[in-house]
Design a protein around this motif. Structure first.
Motif, PDB file in Angstrom:
ATOM      1  N   GLN A   7      39.220  32.037  99.839  1.00 43.51           N
ATOM      2  CA  GLN A   7      38.854  32.112 101.258  1.00 43.51           C
ATOM      3  C   GLN A   7      38.170  33.432 101.592  1.00 43.51           C
TER       4      GLN A   7
ATOM      5  N   SER B 206      36.451  26.986  92.855  1.00 42.85           N
ATOM      6  CA  SER B 206      37.072  28.186  93.417  1.00 42.85           C
ATOM      7  C   SER B 206      36.158  29.389  93.240  1.00 42.85           C
TER       8      SER B 206
ATOM      9  N   THR C  80      38.121  27.264 102.919  1.00 43.37           N
ATOM     10  CA  THR C  80      39.496  27.749 102.728  1.00 43.37           C
ATOM     11  C   THR C  80      40.170  27.243 101.453  1.00 43.37           C
ATOM     12  N   SER C  81      39.983  25.979 101.133  1.00 43.51           N
ATOM     13  CA  SER C  81      40.732  25.410  99.992  1.00 43.51           C
ATOM     14  C   SER C  81      39.779  24.732  99.015  1.00 43.51           C
TER      15      SER C  81
END
Length: 636
Positions: free
Chosen positions: A435, A418, A410-411
């Motif tokens: 995500q 990323s 998710t993070s």
């Protein structure tokens, strides 16, 4: 040799194998074929490769896939769906709240009619479905059994985990053995070489798959027969001169039907067991056999060139030895022995225990007509299937583990961690935050794993669709040249089942669930099989590079210094490679136009291939070369 005086015989005498091989004039043959009723007709759908107009969905079938019996009625949409299509179309949004009701009445009516037909003593062929494996008019129960297997009726998942050593194997091996081809013997490999040699020099598809202006369908049939006869005659003459002489003198192909079927079957069997072999000849073989299934060609030849694939299950069933597949010792006899991270002594111990298990099973299950060597051949064939899974399926598991190890669901920790992509940036077609992209990559790799786990089953169904007498193909320009566009109902049904299973295992689904089959993107089942049998060519070199980076850095300080200067650390280098692949290998790019890529099931694989073609432009490409990378089409 006298000429028959009977008028009816005289009409058909012009089209004989003798005349065809001796090069009789095409016009004479065309008149003869026309006299036999093979003349072209202007009726719709008569051509083997002609376009057909869209017909309305048959009553009682799914409105979406149009080839499966409807099982649910959506009261909001007002349409009938099969379970797989309903789940795909109503998985999110407002459609999730649509009210449905089951369509059980139709199934009960079918059973009642079947029981009444049997009670009245009607012909069994009229009361039941035709058992031909190539027939597409399968009953509901038969098609479900083909796709899911008997294990589905017992409540066991079709892709349950392989039994561990020492555990009860149950019917796991029994179900998989139905689609595992038997390894070729030494004598069969001799015929395989002859088949490959004949196909290598053949220009079959170049001559047949062309739009010849002024060339009638009758002449096209003649060309098909000539090509078939030339290839088969050459095979027999090269394999056995005496047998070849008999063929040429008598022109009696029907008497050698079993030999031709066996040679073509072992070529198909070898390809399934070794997807990287026969890459330029398998397509010719399948298209040749596909044309031989044409009713006109089959009637003229007098026999069929196609026979079912010889599998482990059929061999053992024929000799009443299926208990071999339920014996707990089969897990030891067929297990894959890994050497990574293990001592030589441990590996040798596993090899000896495996050899002992094979000998015990061979002596235990030999029969009067089933030798120990044949039993060993069946056991080795199952072992070959495990080797196939290790090479093709396991890289998917490894990439999933890399995804979970180096990236948070998710993070992300920072920008380098990323996986977010934006449409138009870096060639991406999709816009996903971290995500969503993480979930998109995870579900794509999971789907590929499920497909490769059942690849032999899918290949069996794909050949059934390709060689079906009742599903003709259409020769069309798909934008990538002329291709044979043919529906693949059995393969499509199996793919929808695998997709539905993957969606349930993940819980959510990002992107489109469209499966292209029988259209300009994936013209037929052969293209589908060829597409998904290449997954390991993408993932295996990447996995090898990732695993080799720490080793070469430890053994060669100069390389370690280069990687640390360029990427900061060995871990950063690995993360950069994985991040780039997980982002731009799944970004919807790679199609010829804007409409043919994206997030559909086949578009995901297209994006991955596009990433491979751009690898040499990446800044980490030298790292691939330092680890021994040759290419995505080389040896690893």
């Amino acid at each position: 040799m006298g000429v028959p005086q009977d008028a009816s015989k005289g009409t058909s005498a012009g089209l004989t194998l003798d005349n065809i091989l001796n090069g009789t004039d095409d016009d004479t043959l065309e008149q003869s074929v026309a006299g036999k009723g093979l003349q072209e007709k202007p009726e719709e759908g008569e051509g083997w490769d002609e376009e057909t107009r869209d017909a309305p969905v048959a009553a009682g079938f799914c409105v979406e896939c149009e080839d499966q019996p409807a099982q649910l009625h959506c009261e909001t949409c007002g349409d009938d769906f099969c379970e797989v299509c309903f789940a795909a179309q109503h998985r999110k949004g407002s459609r999730k709240r649509h009210a449905t009701k089951p369509l059980e009445r139709k199934q009960e009516n079918k059973k009642a009619k079947l029981e009444s037909a049997q009670a009245n003593g009607e012909n069994a062929s009229q009361a039941t479905t035709n058992g031909d494996a190539m027939d597409t008019d399968d009953s509901d129960a038969e098609l479900e059994e083909i796709v899911a297997g008997p294990s589905a009726t017992n409540g066991a998942p079709a892709t349950s985990a392989q039994p561990e050593i020492g555990a009860t194997v149950g019917d796991w091996y029994l179900e998989r053995a139905k689609y595992i081809p038997v390894r070729l013997t030494l004598g069969e490999r001799k015929y395989l070489r002859l088949l490959e040699a004949a196909l290598n020099v053949s220009e079959y598809t170049d001559k047949i798959d062309t739009i010849g202006f002024g060339l009638s369908k009758t002449k096209r049939i003649v060309h098909q027969i000539r090509e078939l006869c030339a290839i088969m005659s050459g095979l027999v003459l090269a394999a056995d001169y005496k047998q070849g002489q008999e063929l040429f003198s008598d022109r009696d192909f029907q008497a050698n039907e079993e030999f031709y079927q066996q040679v073509f079957e072992l070529g198909r069997r070898h390809k399934i067991m070794n997807p990287d072999k026969m890459r330029s000849t398998y397509g010719k073989l399948i298209y040749l056999l596909q044309d031989s299934q044409s009713p006109d060609v089959k009637d003229t030849l007098g026999f069929s060139c196609v026979k079912p694939i010889k599998t482990v299950y059929t061999v053992l069933e024929e000799h009443d030895a299926l208990d071999l597949l339920r014996d707990d010792l089969i897990a030891v006899a067929t297990k894959e022995i890994y050497s990574e991270g293990r001592s030589r002594r441990e590996v040798q111990r596993d090899i000896k225990s495996k050899e002992r298990a094979i000998e015990v099973l061979a002596s235990k299950y030999q029969r009067k007509n089933l030798s120990q060597e044949t039993v060993r051949q069946c056991i080795y064939s199952i072992g070959d299937n495990h080797a196939f899974l290790r090479t093709n399926r396991d890289p998917c598991d490894k990439m999933i583990s890399y995804l979970k190890q180096y990236f948070h669901p998710t993070s992300p920790k920072d920008n380098k961690s990323s996986l977010a992509i934006r449409s138009g940036k870096g060639g991406a077609r999709l816009s996903h935050d971290h995500q969503k992209q993480y979930a998109y990559v995870l579900q794509s790799l999971t789907l590929w794993r499920e497909i490769l786990h059942d690849m032999f089953h899918l290949w069996y169904l794909a050949e059934s669709d390709l060689l079906s007498e009742n599903v003709p193909y259409r020769l069309r320009d798909t934008g990538q040249g002329l291709n044979r566009v043919q529906a693949a109902p059995k393969t499509s049904r199996m793919m929808h089942s695998i997709l539905n299973r993957a969606q349930r295992s993940i819980g959510s689904w990002v992107g489109s669930s469209v499966i292209h089959m029988g259209d300009h993107n994936v013209p037929n089942a052969l293209m589908f099989i060829d597409k998904y049998s290449q997954i390991y060519r993408i993932l295996l070199p990447i996995c090898n590079t990732i695993s080799q980076i720490p080793n070469i850095c430890e053994s060669k300080p100069a390389i370690r210094s280069y990687i640390e200067d360029e990427f900061g650390s060995v871990e950063n280098c690995i993360r950069d490679i994985l991040a780039d692949f997980f982002k731009h290998g799944f970004d919807g790019s790679g199609a010829d136009n804007f409409f043919d890529a994206g997030s559909c099931i086949d578009g995901r694989l297209t994006s991955a291939w596009n990433w491979c073609s751009e690898l040499e432009k990446k800044r980490f490409f030298p790292v691939f070369l330092l680890t021994g990378f040759i290419g995505f089409d080389g040896e690893w």
